[in-house]
Scaffold this motif. Structure first.
Motif, PDB file in Angstrom:
ATOM      1  N   ASP C 227      -9.492   8.780  72.987  1.00  0.00           N
ATOM      2  CA  ASP C 227      -8.400   7.802  73.032  1.00  0.00           C
ATOM      3  C   ASP C 227      -7.712   7.656  71.669  1.00  0.00           C
ATOM      4  O   ASP C 227      -7.034   6.669  71.396  1.00  0.00           O
ATOM      5  N   GLY C 228      -7.928   8.661  70.804  1.00  0.00           N
ATOM      6  CA  GLY C 228      -7.140   8.716  69.576  1.00  0.00           C
ATOM      7  C   GLY C 228      -7.622   7.821  68.441  1.00  0.00           C
ATOM      8  O   GLY C 228      -6.857   7.494  67.538  1.00  0.00           O
ATOM      9  N   GLN C 229      -8.880   7.418  68.488  1.00  0.00           N
ATOM     10  CA  GLN C 229      -9.454   6.606  67.408  1.00  0.00           C
ATOM     11  C   GLN C 229     -10.289   7.510  66.502  1.00  0.00           C
ATOM     12  O   GLN C 229     -10.997   8.373  67.001  1.00  0.00           O
ATOM     13  N   ALA C 230     -10.202   7.275  65.213  1.00  0.00           N
ATOM     14  CA  ALA C 230     -11.022   8.067  64.287  1.00  0.00           C
ATOM     15  C   ALA C 230     -11.926   7.153  63.477  1.00  0.00           C
ATOM     16  O   ALA C 230     -11.507   6.103  63.003  1.00  0.00           O
ATOM     17  N   GLU C 231     -13.175   7.578  63.362  1.00  0.00           N
ATOM     18  CA  GLU C 231     -14.089   6.905  62.445  1.00  0.00           C
ATOM     19  C   GLU C 231     -14.432   7.885  61.342  1.00  0.00           C
ATOM     20  O   GLU C 231     -14.639   9.082  61.597  1.00  0.00           O
ATOM     21  N   LEU C 232     -14.503   7.389  60.135  1.00  0.00           N
ATOM     22  CA  LEU C 232     -14.754   8.259  58.991  1.00  0.00           C
ATOM     23  C   LEU C 232     -15.769   7.589  58.073  1.00  0.00           C
ATOM     24  O   LEU C 232     -15.615   6.420  57.723  1.00  0.00           O
ATOM     25  N   TRP C 233     -16.793   8.342  57.711  1.00  0.00           N
ATOM     26  CA  TRP C 233     -17.744   7.900  56.695  1.00  0.00           C
ATOM     27  C   TRP C 233     -17.535   8.816  55.497  1.00  0.00           C
ATOM     28  O   TRP C 233     -17.532  10.048  55.653  1.00  0.00           O
ATOM     29  N   THR C 234     -17.369   8.232  54.332  1.00  0.00           N
ATOM     30  CA  THR C 234     -17.092   9.104  53.193  1.00  0.00           C
ATOM     31  C   THR C 234     -17.492   8.447  51.882  1.00  0.00           C
ATOM     32  O   THR C 234     -17.566   7.228  51.779  1.00  0.00           O
ATOM     33  N   SER C 235     -17.743   9.300  50.914  1.00  0.00           N
ATOM     34  CA  SER C 235     -18.070   8.849  49.561  1.00  0.00           C
ATOM     35  C   SER C 235     -16.764   8.708  48.801  1.00  0.00           C
ATOM     36  O   SER C 235     -16.115   9.705  48.496  1.00  0.00           O
ATOM     37  N   THR C 236     -16.363   7.477  48.522  1.00  0.00           N
ATOM     38  CA  THR C 236     -15.010   7.227  48.020  1.00  0.00           C
ATOM     39  C   THR C 236     -14.992   6.067  47.034  1.00  0.00           C
ATOM     40  O   THR C 236     -15.819   5.175  47.118  1.00  0.00           O
ATOM     41  N   GLN C 237     -13.995   6.084  46.167  1.00  0.00           N
ATOM     42  CA  GLN C 237     -13.762   4.929  45.296  1.00  0.00           C
ATOM     43  C   GLN C 237     -12.814   3.923  45.948  1.00  0.00           C
ATOM     44  O   GLN C 237     -12.567   2.862  45.380  1.00  0.00           O
ATOM     45  N   GLY C 238     -12.242   4.313  47.112  1.00  0.00           N
ATOM     46  CA  GLY C 238     -11.312   3.389  47.746  1.00  0.00           C
ATOM     47  C   GLY C 238     -11.102   3.735  49.202  1.00  0.00           C
ATOM     48  O   GLY C 238     -10.278   4.568  49.544  1.00  0.00           O
ATOM     49  N   HIS C 239     -11.876   3.102  50.080  1.00  0.00           N
ATOM     50  CA  HIS C 239     -11.802   3.476  51.491  1.00  0.00           C
ATOM     51  C   HIS C 239     -10.474   3.088  52.125  1.00  0.00           C
ATOM     52  O   HIS C 239     -10.018   3.741  53.049  1.00  0.00           O
ATOM     53  N   PHE C 240      -9.842   2.019  51.630  1.00  0.00           N
ATOM     54  CA  PHE C 240      -8.552   1.634  52.208  1.00  0.00           C
ATOM     55  C   PHE C 240      -7.469   2.651  51.841  1.00  0.00           C
ATOM     56  O   PHE C 240      -6.606   2.979  52.653  1.00  0.00           O
ATOM     57  N   VAL C 241      -7.535   3.153  50.631  1.00  0.00           N
ATOM     58  CA  VAL C 241      -6.560   4.161  50.204  1.00  0.00           C
ATOM     59  C   VAL C 241      -6.800   5.476  50.959  1.00  0.00           C
ATOM     60  O   VAL C 241      -5.855   6.145  51.369  1.00  0.00           O
ATOM     61  N   PHE C 242      -8.054   5.821  51.183  1.00  0.00           N
ATOM     62  CA  PHE C 242      -8.356   7.019  51.978  1.00  0.00           C
ATOM     63  C   PHE C 242      -7.804   6.864  53.394  1.00  0.00           C
ATOM     64  O   PHE C 242      -7.253   7.792  53.978  1.00  0.00           O
ATOM     65  N   ARG C 243      -7.983   5.683  53.955  1.00  0.00           N
ATOM     66  CA  ARG C 243      -7.466   5.429  55.302  1.00  0.00           C
ATOM     67  C   ARG C 243      -5.947   5.620  55.320  1.00  0.00           C
ATOM     68  O   ARG C 243      -5.406   6.284  56.208  1.00  0.00           O
TER      69      ARG C 243
END
Lengths: 81, 159, 764
Positions: C227-243
């Motif tokens: 249904d077009g939803q993505a979940e992402l787990w990642t090593s990041t300094q800024g998850h909102f910026v990655f999103r």
């Protein structure tokens, strides 16, 4: 009228003008007035400029009030590592 | 590709797993046995994040094949604390703020314990040389060395 | 800034103590879950095909053989991603040109560096994915390449971008070039300033690109549903910026991507931007399976980070009395394959430690066939400071003035006009210099072949968008949800401490967590030393909101007016005037009754934090040079820094020690080495040598606290300043030991031997 000073790094986009006075009440109005006056400054205004109002630095604060007789400095925004 | 059946001891427990010929002990620990505490920082034996004990010897588990574990005993970070009781080194690392991001911490703890087993009363220089195979990019090693020296003191009963 | 609480001097119970970090036990027992530690049932492994050429046009990519390999479930190339026009768009607060971002993520017309991604494969095992990469056929037209920044600025240099016309020059140049941007900052009249100078020194410096060197390679896991939803787990300094970046690159709505940050195994600026994340989501979408992508160390070196190499020319004029009259600098930075080096902040902080009436700084942002640079701890500042602080040192020596005294005579202070913008606010540079001069290290004796060097650093620090929420649990403990990643400096501990201080409860009753992108409003990346400053601000505002609610509930429970209730030491107490007496209620008392007095009690804050306080550091280092081998040993190191306020002093010390040692690596060992074909020759920790424990002494720290007036606890931020001074401090110490001034880094043994040979032969 607020006294507006532009960092010398912006001079190429304003035909060398770096000091002016503008009747603006907040940062958003200031950016609009500058964009009208210097269209080539528009990308910088949209993206990567900070302001200092009487020495206090603001980044991304369009609603921040600019008191009537204040000195406003525009310069590149800072990020970091 | 035929897999090999391997029996070994990990942290005192008998384990069995299947692995390919080229699979490293690190991959086996992480992917087959789900022991994620051992980390991969480089895969070439240069960073020490994957340090484990193999029959009492400190090794980089990325340089050991899974099949080489047959019949041998492996100790990882997951076996360092006994029940609720943290190992002295683990406790000292916390007390001395000797970790930041923590990705190198399991490997350094394993290497530090191996060092203190060999040398219960190390000098600062001996601690630094003993940990020279373990990279840490956050701390500058200062608090790590302090924590290891302090742990050694306590373990010798001079706490 | 009016809604932000300002600094208030007061008695502190928690702030300034050294409790254990909330993430500590998980990290010493191996429980902490980093990027590569997250898995989902049925997941595939994704791998990336990377360019073996420094510069080539892509004629064709044929994935048909790879797609036919059993176990291969999806392949993506440039054809799977929308092209993006030249558009400087906001990705959160980060402004990036998506034309470049999409091309760096996956090459389109050309490959621009060794390691540039060309295709990605998802398969049922890593070995099948690797096998599949070998089956992808790419036809290249190999083009001449350019690696060096000065060479790239020559008119006949190979051109990376055919449509790149230098920004910042008037009129627009007639021809495209690798000079992406020119910046110029001016103050006063430098010609007049130099004419007043009695001594002028002019020097040119070069530094090599260095990598952030985090020990955890980039790692992520994506799951895209039907249904077009993505979940992402990642090593990041800024998850909102990655999103935000993933949404833009994949043309998805932001609400359809949820990013959960994992524990991060070091970042230092290198995990500010996406690499594999959009590829993993695209592969998951195509394969209908979760896809995990973990970089190898070689990939980390070839395709992420590093920071710029730079060429810096400095000219400094001073009077015999030791006053600097004029200064100029020209900085040319490698941006890598796409524009956007840190030359702007580097230009802005080159001379900002000093009150100089006449300054001109010119910056050049230059594209070359190397990986696109990423931020690295005080981006650009160490390169500029290496040059400027070396010349400052030489000037002090030639004038016969103690180097700290020379800096004090010219030190920036509150009210100093900067050449880039505003006047400086309340800063602690003079206090920092004075503390360094008074430190016993500065007057300790030195042996033969030993030398002492001093250098200083300045960084702006930033605030930016920040959120926090705290929930008072039914038993009076507190769940603190932060939106700003704890990049491992210990900001979770610092936040919990500030909340505990505000609420008047022990710190172990506050449990901090980092929320995913659905649990809080937008947060900027943890960068610019903003974690404890801006995150702390949000936590204090949230705590104060909760306290207002606690007071109100207490007033209701005790049936007294709100103004009769004050919050003190974790209790709602009668106001000082004593007009209305009542038995105090503890936080736990009120929490227990919360459900019956109006519902759960929480506080939250959504801010764009302003008012960051600049930080200054002064470093002293002793070195010993081995005249036989040319190797330099660091004998003693002292880092003095104004941090505003150390919330958790041990973690502040850790920032100083870690930053210093990264600076030592930059000065002595670390460098990217390219061969004649533009291929990275040292993509591993064996040949790219970061400092190890046995290279180093203890790193002494001395914390100066000149409070930032714009933070309730005076915090300035402290993570970046410590990496700025070591490069110059060490070069100055080597000069002090040998009488030879080295202007090129790293000071590796062959270079030092060569310098000694040249000096012995009567060279410069």
């Amino acid at each position: 009228m607020a006294k507006i000073l532009l960092s010398s790094s912006l001079a190429p986009f304003t035909d060398g003008e770096t000091a002016l006075e503008l009747p603006v009440a907040n940062v958003g109005q200031l950016f609009q007035a500058l964009a009208c006056r210097y269209p080539r400054l528009q990308p910088s205004l949209a993206a990567d400029l900070a302001v200092a109002i009487d020495g206090e630095i603001y980044q991304d604060a369009l609603l921040q009030a600019i008191p009537g007789d204040s000195e406003v400095f525009l310069f590149p925004k800072i990020a970091g590592g | 590709m035929t897999k090999h059946h391997v029996s070994a001891t990990v942290n005192g427990d008998a384990v069995e797993f299947l692995c390919d010929s080229q699979e490293t002990l690190l991959e086996v620990l992480r992917d087959e046995l789900r022991l994620n505490g051992t980390k991969e920082g480089c895969g070439t034996g240069d960073c020490g994040a994957c340090s484990v004990m193999l029959d009492g010897r400190l090794v980089c588990s990325c340089l050991v094949l899974g099949v080489e574990a047959e019949g041998r005993s492996i100790e990882t970070i997951e076996g360092m604390a006994v029940g609720r009781e943290l190992h002295v080194l683990q406790r000292k690392f916390l007390e001395h703020a000797a970790l930041q991001c923590g990705i190198c911490t399991p490997g350094i703890l394993i290497a530090a314990r191996a060092l203190l087993e060999r040398k219960p009363d190390p000098t600062e220089a001996e601690v630094r040389c003993g940990l020279a195979g373990n990279l840490c990019r956050c701390t500058g090693y200062h608090k790590i060395v302090e924590a290891v020296l302090d742990a050694a003191r306590e373990m010798r009963g001079q706490g | 800034m009016s809604t932000q609480p300002r600094y208030q001097e007061r008695e502190l119970k928690v702030v300034g103590t050294r409790p254990l970090r909330p993430d500590g036990v998980d990290k010493v027992t191996g429980r902490a879950r980093y990027g590569a530690d997250i898995s989902l049932p049925g997941q595939l492994i994704g791998k990336v095909l990377r360019s073996p050429h420094a510069h080539a046009r892509i004629k064709s990519i044929d994935t048909s053989l790879a797609a036919a390999l059993p176990g291969v479930k999806a392949i993506v190339t440039r054809d799977d991603f929308a092209d993006m026009p030249e558009e400087y768009a906001a990705a959160g607060e980060l402004t990036i040109n998506f034309r470049d971002v999409t091309r760096n993520m996956m090459a389109r017309e050309k490959v621009l560096y060794d390691g540039h991604p060309l295709a990605a494969v998802a398969a049922t095992s890593e070995s099948i994915a690797r096998e599949a990469l070998k089956l992808i056929r790419v036809e290249y037209e190999i083009l001449p390449h350019v690696i060096d920044v000065i060479a790239a600025m020559q008119p006949d240099a190979p051109l990376l971008h055919e449509e790149q016309y230098t920004v910042g020059v008037n009129p627009r140049p007639a021809r495209p070039s690798n000079l992406a941007k020119r910046l110029e900052f001016k103050l006063g009249d430098v010609e007049a300033g130099f004419s007043r100078a009695e001594l002028i020194i002019e020097r040119e410096f070069n530094t090599k690109p260095v990598h952030q060197g985090y020990i955890e390679p980039q790692a992520c896991l994506a799951s895209y549903t039907e249904d077009g939803q993505a979940e992402l787990w990642t090593s990041t300094q800024g998850h909102f910026v990655f999103r935000a970046q993933c949404a833009k690159l994949l043309q998805m709505e932001i609400s359809k991507i949820r990013v959960t940050p994992t524990e991060i195994g070091g970042g230092f600026g290198g995990k500010n931007n996406i690499y594999n994340e959009p590829l993993a989501i695209a592969l998951s979408k195509k394969s209908h399976r979760p896809v995990k992508m973990v970089m190898t160390r070689e990939e980390v070196f070839r395709a992420t980070g590093p920071t710029s190499g730079g060429n810096v020319k400095v000219k400094l004029g001073a009077t015999r009395a030791g006053r600097i009259t004029a200064a100029t600098a020209e900085l040319s930075f490698q941006a890598g394959a796409f524009p956007g080096s840190s030359v702007a902040p580097a230009s802005m902080c080159a001379f900002t430690r000093y009150d100089i009436p006449n300054v001109r700084v010119v910056g050049h942002d230059v594209t070359v066939n190397r990986p696109k640079v990423a931020a690295y701890r005080a981006p650009g500042a160490p390169i500029a400071a290496f040059a400027v602080e070396s010349v400052i040192d030489e000037m002090a020596k030639k004038l016969g003035i103690d180097p700290i005294e020379f800096r004090l005579r010219n030190a920036a202070k509150e009210g100093t006009q900067t050449y880039y913008g505003p006047k400086l606010g309340a800063i602690g540079y003079i206090q920092t210099l004075e503390a360094a001069r008074a430190h016993p290290h500065y007057s300790a004796p030195l042996g033969p072949d030993q030398g002492r060097g001093v250098a200083t650093g300045f960084w702006f620090n930033i605030g930016n968008e920040t959120t926090a929420a705290l929930n008072i649990n039914e038993d009076g403990t507190v769940a603190l949800m932060m939106g700003t990643i704890d990049v491992a400096g210990g900001s979770r501990a610092a936040m919990a401490m500030m909340v505990a201080e505000e609420l008047g409860i022990p710190v172990d009753r506050v449990r901090p967590h980092i929320g995913d992108t659905s649990s809080l409003g937008f947060n900027f990346i943890t960068a610019g030393s903003r974690g404890t400053f801006a995150g702390g601000m949000a936590c204090v505002v949230a705590a104060r909101e909760a306290i207002e609610k606690l007071r109100s509930r207490a007033a209701g429970i005790r049936d007294v007016p709100l103004e009769a209730v004050v919050w003190k030491d974790g209790h709602a107490c009668p106001a000082e005037d004593g007009a209305r007496q009542f038995a105090p209620l503890s936080l736990a008392d009120i929490a227990r009754l919360a459900g019956k007095t109006g519902g759960p009690i929480s506080g939250h804050a959504e801010l764009n934090v302003q008012g960051a306080g600049p930080g200054f550091g002064a470093h002293i280092v002793d070195v010993e040079v081995d005249r036989q081998t040319g190797s330099i040993k660091i004998l003693r190191y002292t880092a003095v820094q104004d941090v505003g306020r150390a919330i958790h002093p041990a973690y502040v010390e850790g920032q100083l020690q870690g930053g210093v040692v990264q600076g030592i690596g930059w000065a002595l060992n670390e460098e990217y080495v390219y061969d004649a074909d533009g291929i990275l020759a040292n993509p591993g920790f064996l040949d790219y040598r970061v400092p190890v424990a046995s290279d180093l002494p203890f790193i002494d720290t001395f914390i100066v606290e000149v409070p930032n007036p714009n933070h309730p606890y005076g915090v300035r931020g402290c993570g970046e300043v410590p990496i700025i001074a070591p490069l110059a401090a060490i070069a100055n110490a080597v000069e002090n030991a040998l009488g030879i001034r080295f202007c090129d880094l790293p000071l590796s043994p062959p270079k030092v031997l060569q310098g000694m040979d040249e000096a012995a032969a009567g060279g410069d």
